[in-house]
Design an enzyme around this catalytic site. Structure first.
Site, PDB file in Angstrom:
ATOM      1  CB  SER A 239      -9.308 -10.913  15.305  1.00 45.17           C
ATOM      2  OG  SER A 239      -9.562 -11.857  16.334  1.00 45.17           O
ATOM      3  CG  ASP A 240     -13.939 -14.627  11.978  1.00 43.64           C
ATOM      4  OD1 ASP A 240     -14.368 -15.160  13.035  1.00 43.64           O
ATOM      5  OD2 ASP A 240     -14.449 -14.852  10.873  1.00 43.64           O
ATOM      6  CD1 TRP A 241     -14.253 -17.188  18.549  1.00 41.18           C
ATOM      7  CD2 TRP A 241     -14.571 -15.210  17.556  1.00 41.18           C
ATOM      8  NE1 TRP A 241     -15.015 -16.391  19.388  1.00 41.18           N
ATOM      9  CE2 TRP A 241     -15.224 -15.188  18.815  1.00 41.18           C
ATOM     10  CE3 TRP A 241     -14.623 -14.055  16.772  1.00 41.18           C
ATOM     11  CZ2 TRP A 241     -15.919 -14.085  19.288  1.00 41.18           C
ATOM     12  CZ3 TRP A 241     -15.326 -12.941  17.237  1.00 41.18           C
ATOM     13  CH2 TRP A 241     -15.962 -12.967  18.481  1.00 41.18           C
ATOM     14  N   GLY A 242      -9.610 -16.412  15.661  1.00 40.37           N
ATOM     15  CA  GLY A 242      -8.399 -17.089  15.187  1.00 40.37           C
ATOM     16  C   GLY A 242      -7.821 -16.457  13.938  1.00 40.37           C
ATOM     17  CB  ALA A 243      -8.796 -13.616  11.917  1.00 37.42           C
TER      18      ALA A 243
END
Ligand code: BGC
Length: 715
Positions: A239-243
């Site tokens: 995941s993108d960071w915090g996605a």
């Protein structure tokens, strides 16, 4: 050896059978800002990651966004992806990947978070510099060798990002993209498809935004249907960071590793809540096993368990040489009336270098693509180094991002220009601005902050295309006293030049061009290197001319509608007859090239349909040079709306002065196809197709046509 041969699926199953649920889950989420957790009991190490496309980012502690600040994480700083794309050189893309992969491994990493391959949809997207182009074919052709270069000999994984339709920064954490299926298939997905099928990327990063009602990280259509089932991706989805926003949805959609920006690692959606969801029967353990299977596969591909794993090296002299090679070929000569360039050093006793960007380092900005560069040769340093003691180089700031005395800076610059033999103005954009607030890795900026923004940076879109800090006035005032002053723009995207373009004889585009960017620029200005860069994006005259703004929306509100559909970049400008300032594919040389004798043949007897365009290219000038020949296709009688031209082939050709070469560019049926939403298939309709061969999307030198006897439909 094909890395898949390294994978022992039986062994993987055995490991899975030995892991407890808790251990498995520990492998599926960040337990440090840039690492997962391993399983010591079974000698499974954590996976260590680092940004990003332009080099390996500085070292962070597990639990803070303040870099550690050691002196051992200075690295090679590569030209940004837009610069790389401007070379149109697939070998250099491969070399860039090799450097990045070797350095990532040298820094002890397992996954390097790049390349960024989203489509450049608007000139305003803050991360355009991290992306390559507005054209999916050009991106694919460069991303594939880049990924191969990263992975091939380095025992490290690439992580292509951001999947998918992440084309703006405003509200990037939650914006819903409304795009039609044909456009998605024809423009926004092909580079990812090539990255998976041809580049064999070992991992992919999902984007923050939503598509078709779901966050990309919760999106079964994107991850299961397209990425895994259709493209056969067997690697890891990060995941993108915090996605990720929901444990069950994301786990079932196919996310494998959750990364985030906060430090409460046990509370991540893929930490304790994932264990709970399995225990409560909301997710079957087999879903988790599939994630572990993918993670272990990646580990085998990068030889993580082997004593013979490659160690990698960073800061090698040859890495710096490669950055210089790329920078040299990326610089685009936009305009050169009266052959002002190249400057003749023997005739110049005094040179005025004007503009803050001549004297600014950019490597340490831009968001997650920031680099702690071993060094960075600024344009001013490059020019001074090139000229040496025979020429007096004087610098005037001319403009400044700081709140400064604007008029005084302009006056100083004008006075200096008056008394100098030659003048080079170096302006453009930068990665940082004083009013920027960096929070949690430059998370996002919401639209309601109505501040004018001019930065090429993650987390921010620009608010317009204007050149900031009074540069227009500076350039015009300097041109008044020296009409041959060379104007250089340094940026990651086009800026508005209409205020002065007609007054300037010579304009050069350079980029965030790596640690040797200034050296390369000086070599171009003084003719040691013949420019060969070509624009990978259209430079519109005005922002309002670009399709995302004219027809579609940018940056939208809660949703952003891509109403311009397939008409992005030159597909719009050519079809709608809108004249850009500099078109896609444009770039001049100090020599000239002649195109002749186009012969096109088509063979429908073979499954893929062989189309061949053969022509002669001559360097008619007196110096050696390189030309990127471009092949565009037009479907003359389509039953659906199609762009007037689409890039389907190119080749960068090096020719000595006077040399002639026969060039052949091959196309296949995919080059002629559109995506039929009704049939869910690529479709080629029988009939006439025009083939254009040229030096840019507007400068077409040869054309011909082919006639297809049959129609084709394929997946
Ligand atoms: C960016 C990614 C980056 C990640 C880790 C995110 O904010 O969108 O491109 O890889 O941070 O730094």
């Amino acid at each position: 050896m094909d890395k898949n041969e390294l994978i022992d699926e039986e062994k993987i199953e055995k490991i899975i059978s030995e892991l407890t649920l808790k251990e498995k889950v520990a492998m599926c989420h960040g337990n440090g800002l840039f690492r997962t957790e391993g399983v010591k009991r079974l000698n499974i190490p954590p996976i260590k990651m680092s940004d990003g496309p332009m080099g390996v980012r500085a070292e962070f502690p597990d639990d803070s966004w303040m870099p550690i600040g050691n002196s051992d994480d200075y690295v090679t700083y590569l030209p940004c992806n837009t610069a790389l794309a401007s070379t149109w050189n697939v070998n250099l893309a491969h070399e860039a990947g090799r450097v990045l992969g070797n350095e990532a491994r040298g820094r002890g990493k397992d996954i390097i978070l790049g390349p960024g391959i989203n489509i450049v949809r608007s000139p305003l997207c803050g991360r355009n510099f991290e992306y390559m182009s507005e054209d999916p074919y050009l991106i694919s052709k460069l991303a594939v060798p880049f990924i191969k270069g990263v992975q091939e000999n380095n025992d490290v994984a690439a992580c292509v990002k951001h999947f998918a339709v992440n084309n703006q920064e405003t509200e990037r954490l939650k914006i819903e993209v409304e795009v039609d299926e044909r456009t998605l298939k024809e423009l926004y997905l092909p580079a990812f498809e090539a990255a998976v099928k041809e580049g064999n990327t070992y991992s992919i990063m999902t984007a923050y935004n939503k598509l078709f009602g779901y966050y990309c990280s919760h999106n079964e259509y994107l991850i299961k249907e397209i990425l895994e089932d259709e493209w056969g991706f067997d690697g890891v989805v990060v995941s993108d960071w915090g996605a990720i926003h929901d444990t069950v949805e994301a786990a079932i959609a196919g996310m494998d590793i959750e990364m985030n920006v906060t430090y409460n690692f046990d509370e991540y959606f893929f930490a304790k809540p994932l264990i709970k969801a399995v225990e409560e029967g909301k997710i079957s353990e087999e879903v988790i096993n599939d994630k572990i299977r993918r993670i272990l596969r990646l580990m085998y591909k990068i030889n993580i368990f082997s004593d013979d794993r490659k160690s990698g090296r960073y800061n090698l002299p040859k890495h710096r040489e490669k950055t210089l090679d790329i920078a040299r070929e990326s610089i685009v000569l936009l305009k050169n009336e009266n052959n002002v360039l190249p400057l003749k050093d023997s005739k110049i006793k005094t040179l005025a270098v004007i503009g803050e960007n001549a004297n600014t380092m950019h490597s340490n900005g831009g968001g997650s693509a920031e680099i702690k560069a071993l060094y960075e040769v600024t344009p001013l340093l490059g020019i001074k180094t090139r000229l040496g003691g025979q020429t007096e180089v004087k610098y005037a700031k001319g403009y400044s991002a700081d709140k400064s005395e604007k008029e005084k800076l302009i006056e100083e610059a004008v006075e200096l220009a008056k008394i100098s033999d030659a003048v080079v103005i170096i302006g453009g954009l930068k990665h940082t601005a004083e009013d920027m607030e960096l929070e949690n890795n430059a998370l996002t900026v919401s639209k309601d902050k109505e501040i004018k923004r001019y930065v090429d940076s993650e987390g921010y879109d620009k608010t317009d295309m204007d050149l900031p800090y009074n540069q227009d006035e500076l350039i015009n005032r300097v041109l008044e006293v020296n009409k041959n002053a060379v104007v250089v723009m340094l940026s990651g995207a086009p800026v508005k030049m209409t205020e002065w373009i007609d007054n300037a004889a010579t304009v050069v585009q350079t980029w965030y061009n790596g640690m040797e960017g200034g050296t390369a620029l000086a070599e171009i200005l003084f003719g040691d290197v013949n420019p060969s860069g070509k624009l990978p994006v259209t430079f519109p005259r005005e922002l309002e001319d670009s399709p995302a703004h004219k027809i579609g929306e940018f940056p939208g509100g809660e949703k952003v509608k891509y109403t311009e559909g397939i008409f992005v970049g030159y597909r719009y400008f050519s079809t709608y007859d809108v004249k850009p300032l500099f078109c896609f594919g444009h770039g001049l040389s100090y020599t000239n090239f002649k195109y002749e004798d186009l012969k096109i043949s088509v063979n429908e007897e073979v499954a893929d349909v062989d189309i061949s365009a053969v022509f002669k290219l001559t360097n008619t000038g007196h110096i050696d040079g390189a030309e990127t020949v471009q092949v565009y296709v037009k479907d003359a009688e389509a039953s659906v709306e199609r762009p007037k031209i689409e890039l389907k082939g190119f080749d960068k050709v090096y020719l000595k002065a006077g040399e002639i070469k026969e060039i052949e560019i091959k196309l296949d049926k995919k080059a002629l196809a559109f995506y039929s939403v009704e049939d869910k298939k690529w479709t080629v309709e029988r009939g006439t197709f025009e083939i254009f061969v040229g030096s840019s999307s507007e400068d077409i030198r040869l054309n011909g046509e082919i006639n297809l006897e049959s129609s084709y439909k394929f997946k």
